[in-house]
Scaffold this active site. Structure first.
Site, PDB file in Angstrom:
ATOM      1  N   HIS A 127      49.926  36.615  23.469  1.00 25.51           N
ATOM      2  CA  HIS A 127      50.471  37.346  23.775  1.00 25.51           C
ATOM      3  C   HIS A 127      51.932  36.391  24.661  1.00 25.51           C
ATOM      4  CE1 HIS A 127      47.068  40.351  24.937  1.00 25.51           C
ATOM      5  NE2 HIS A 127      48.004  41.346  24.912  1.00 25.51           N
ATOM      6  N   GLY A 173      51.904  40.171  16.643  1.00 31.22           N
ATOM      7  CA  GLY A 173      50.424  38.978  16.144  1.00 31.22           C
ATOM      8  C   GLY A 173      49.586  39.807  15.026  1.00 31.22           C
TER       9      GLY A 173
HETATM   10  P1  AMP Z   1      47.609  44.586  22.228  1.00 30.05           P
HETATM   11  O1  AMP Z   1      48.260  43.944  24.035  1.00 30.05           O
HETATM   12  O2  AMP Z   1      46.146  44.087  21.854  1.00 30.05           O
HETATM   13  O3  AMP Z   1      48.448  45.810  21.869  1.00 30.05           O
HETATM   14  O4  AMP Z   1      48.623  42.980  21.821  1.00 30.05           O
HETATM   15  C1  AMP Z   1      49.461  42.987  21.818  1.00 30.05           C
HETATM   16  C2  AMP Z   1      50.260  42.053  20.262  1.00 30.05           C
HETATM   17  O5  AMP Z   1      49.705  40.814  20.883  1.00 30.05           O
HETATM   18  C3  AMP Z   1      49.888  42.689  18.970  1.00 30.05           C
HETATM   19  O6  AMP Z   1      51.052  42.470  18.615  1.00 30.05           O
HETATM   20  C4  AMP Z   1      48.736  41.651  18.849  1.00 30.05           C
HETATM   21  O7  AMP Z   1      48.759  41.829  17.291  1.00 30.05           O
HETATM   22  C5  AMP Z   1      49.059  40.446  19.757  1.00 30.05           C
HETATM   23  N1  AMP Z   1      47.906  39.596  19.808  1.00 30.05           N
HETATM   24  C6  AMP Z   1      46.680  39.794  20.367  1.00 30.05           C
HETATM   25  N2  AMP Z   1      45.875  38.934  20.620  1.00 30.05           N
HETATM   26  C7  AMP Z   1      46.380  38.021  19.754  1.00 30.05           C
HETATM   27  C8  AMP Z   1      46.391  36.738  19.701  1.00 30.05           C
HETATM   28  N3  AMP Z   1      44.925  36.275  19.456  1.00 30.05           N
HETATM   29  N4  AMP Z   1      47.388  35.702  19.348  1.00 30.05           N
HETATM   30  C9  AMP Z   1      48.249  36.003  18.220  1.00 30.05           C
HETATM   31  N5  AMP Z   1      48.809  37.786  18.474  1.00 30.05           N
HETATM   32  C10 AMP Z   1      48.089  38.454  19.554  1.00 30.05           C
END
Ligand code: AMP
Length: 280
Positions: A36, A148
């Protein structure tokens, strides 16, 4: 960092701040990790103002237990965002995002994206994702949205949403951030037991193996072998698939030329993990 729980003061603040530069937006569900924060860093590099949101969106959880168990670490999240130099955090309640007067459920025409992979195994998930992202984009109206690649299909779904709605926000897709042993960072990783955490890097190794062993022709024997590797490693896989990188059309055969991505979802310790990797 300024924190807003309500939409109207946030909009007022953004209206003033937008005169001084572009806005980059990083929506999250919290329990923040380096993946994040890498998105926040990219947003900061490219914009005058960086806005992050933390909202565990109930409408995208098809499994109520997954929603109940979703990790919440808000104080630590605020500290991490401050350290990273994030300017604004939007931290709304469910009632703020989905007030009673909101128009009835809209259906988003996602076509095949809603039927395959995550769309197939998590029915309704992407409709929920579209609902919240549409709402957040309407509130923040960012110049660029940072997503991501870890959630490859979600990136495609949101790109389609922006297109369907004629939203002018640009989308920037950031590489997957991994632990040293290759495990893709995820908020759900903290729910793994020590034994599960030790087994978890296998999911990325199968994706690497898919790239190493990819040959033109029938992809099904390789797919079956990798599913078996995951089962032997203690995972309960839901899918391991090859798909065309541009639109996620599933592929059983490879012509030796098309760009492909391998995508996997598997349970480990009752925790559902997903990952993907380009294989061509
Ligand atoms: P989330 O909190 O899981 O909804 O993720 C929020 C954002 O962070 C989304 O755009 C995800 O794709 C991105 N994200 C989550 N994990 C990763 C990671 N390991 N590497 C890059 N981006 C990530």
């Amino acid at each position: 960092m300024v924190i807003f729980k309500n939409i109207s003061p946030l909009k007022g603040y953004l209206a003033g701040a937008k005169r001084h530069g572009t806005v980059g937006f990083v929506p999250t569900m919290g329990a923040l990790h380096q993946g994040h924060l890498a998105l926040v860093r990219n947003a900061r590099r490219e914009n005058g103002l960086t806005v992050a949101s933390i909202f565990v969106n109930p409408t995208q959880f098809n499994d109520p237990k997954d929603f109940q168990k979703y990790p919440i670490t808000i104080e630590n999240d605020i500290r991490l965002l401050e350290q990273e130099g994030c300017d604004v955090l939007f931290l709304p309640s469910v009632a703020e995002i989905y007030p009673a007067g909101l128009p009835a459920n809209e259906h988003y025409e996602l076509g095949m994206l809603d039927q395959v992979l995550e769309g197939k195994f998590r029915p309704g998930h992407f409709q929920g994702v579209c609902k919240v992202v549409n709402r957040l984009l309407d509130i923040v109206t960012p110049d660029t949205l940072y997503l991501g690649r870890k959630d490859y299909q979600q990136c495609m779904v949101i790109t389609k949403l922006v297109d369907l709605k004629g939203i002018s926000t640009r989308i920037s897709i950031c590489p997957t951030f991994r632990e040293e042993d290759g495990l893709a960072m995820s908020s759900r990783n903290v729910r793994l037991s020590a034994v599960g955490r030790a087994k978890a890097p296998l999911i990325y190794r199968t994706l690497q193996q898919a790239k190493e062993e990819l040959k033109a022709g029938d992809l099904r024997p390789l797919r079956e072998k990798l599913l078996e590797t995951l089962r032997n490693g203690g995972f309960q896989p839901e899918y391991f698939e090859f798909a065309r990188s541009s639109d996620l059309a599933l592929r059983d055969h490879w012509d030796g030329k098309e760009e492909l991505v391998a995508l996997v979802a598997a349970f480990l310790d009752g925790v559902r993990l997903i990952d993907n990797h380009p294989v061509t």
